[in-house]
Design a protein around this motif. Structure first.
Motif, PDB file in Angstrom:
ATOM      1  N   LYS A 206       0.830  -1.224   0.000  1.00 49.13           N
ATOM      2  CA  LYS A 206       0.000   0.000   0.000  1.00 49.13           C
ATOM      3  C   LYS A 206       0.853   1.258   0.000  1.00 49.13           C
ATOM      4  O   LYS A 206       0.451   2.298  -0.514  1.00 49.13           O
ATOM      5  N   LYS A 207       2.024   1.170   0.612  1.00 50.92           N
ATOM      6  CA  LYS A 207       2.883   2.360   0.731  1.00 50.92           C
ATOM      7  C   LYS A 207       3.498   2.775  -0.595  1.00 50.92           C
ATOM      8  O   LYS A 207       3.983   3.894  -0.718  1.00 50.92           O
ATOM      9  N   VAL A 208       3.554   1.876  -1.550  1.00 55.12           N
ATOM     10  CA  VAL A 208       4.147   2.249  -2.847  1.00 55.12           C
ATOM     11  C   VAL A 208       3.074   2.447  -3.916  1.00 55.12           C
ATOM     12  O   VAL A 208       3.408   2.618  -5.091  1.00 55.12           O
ATOM     13  N   ARG A 209       1.808   2.468  -3.481  1.00 53.70           N
ATOM     14  CA  ARG A 209       0.721   2.621  -4.454  1.00 53.70           C
ATOM     15  C   ARG A 209       0.898   3.938  -5.229  1.00 53.70           C
ATOM     16  O   ARG A 209       1.158   4.980  -4.630  1.00 53.70           O
ATOM     17  N   GLY A 210       0.771   3.847  -6.526  1.00 50.70           N
ATOM     18  CA  GLY A 210       0.896   5.052  -7.353  1.00 50.70           C
ATOM     19  C   GLY A 210       2.336   5.374  -7.749  1.00 50.70           C
ATOM     20  O   GLY A 210       2.588   6.379  -8.403  1.00 50.70           O
TER      21      GLY A 210
END
Ligand code: SF4
Length: 197
Positions: A186-190
């Motif tokens: 989730k922390k690297v989403r995008g």
């Protein structure tokens, strides 16, 4: 760091990846101190040879900038700052242009006359490349200074969306983009790391 002058060489770090600059600024304190001490010593040792002036240290409260120009070429009635780079790829980076623009702005503030061109000297290929400094360069420098002065220890910038930059990044051992993508996707989403692991 709102009142601090931004170091022109740090413009390069921030332009490469704001997160990288965040790590260097808030965590690599020993390196920072060394750089400052060395910068002062070099300033004291600045010398002039023929039409070259070596290691000119300048500060501008108005711009919010400080930095040391490697070489100043005083030939042909023009004043051209020259930044020396190791460039294993055989070329320089966009972030090097931003750094050079910062030196040109510092210099014109000091001389009170326009400095519209700088040069990058590449050690590996013994090439000197002339770089016209545009209004876009200047606007980028101003934006970077604002962003760097607004940065706080509590606001870590996101991962770069160009994972290729991470491959050669010395902050990678703290930043851990690959490990984060694997363990906390989730922390690297995008970012470009999403979907690579
Ligand atoms: S490893 Fe990648 S995301 Fe992390 S600081 Fe370096 S360039 Fe930026």
């Amino acid at each position: 760091m709102s009142e601090e002058l931004v170091n022109v060489s740090d413009l390069n770090q921030h332009a490469y990846c704001p997160r990288r600059y965040w790590y260097l600024h808030f965590y690599d304190t020993q390196g920072r101190n060394y750089e400052r001490i060395e910068g002062k010593t070099k300033h004291e040792n600045q010398s002039e040879r023929g039409n070259w002036l070596n290691e000119l240290y300048l500060e501008s409260e108005r711009l919010g900038l400080k930095g040391k120009i490697d070489v100043l070429d005083l030939e042909n009635g023009r004043t051209v700052p020259v930044e020396r780079k190791r460039a294993e790829s055989g070329d320089y980076y966009k972030s090097d242009e931003v750094q050079l623009a910062g030196y040109c702005m510092l210099l014109e503030d000091h001389l009170d006359e326009p400095v519209r061109q700088g040069a990058i000297y590449l050690y590996e290929t013994d090439q000197r490349m002339h770089v016209p400094i545009t209004e876009d360069h200047r606007e980028t420098v101003r934006e970077q200074i604002d962003a760097m002065q607004s940065m706080t220890v509590d606001s870590i910038p996101p991962f770069t969306d160009n994972p290729k930059k991470c491959e050669a990044c010395s902050a990678r051992e703290y930043c851990l983009p690959e490990e984060t993508a694997r363990l906390e996707p989730k922390k690297v989403r995008g970012t470009g790391w999403e979907g690579r692991i």
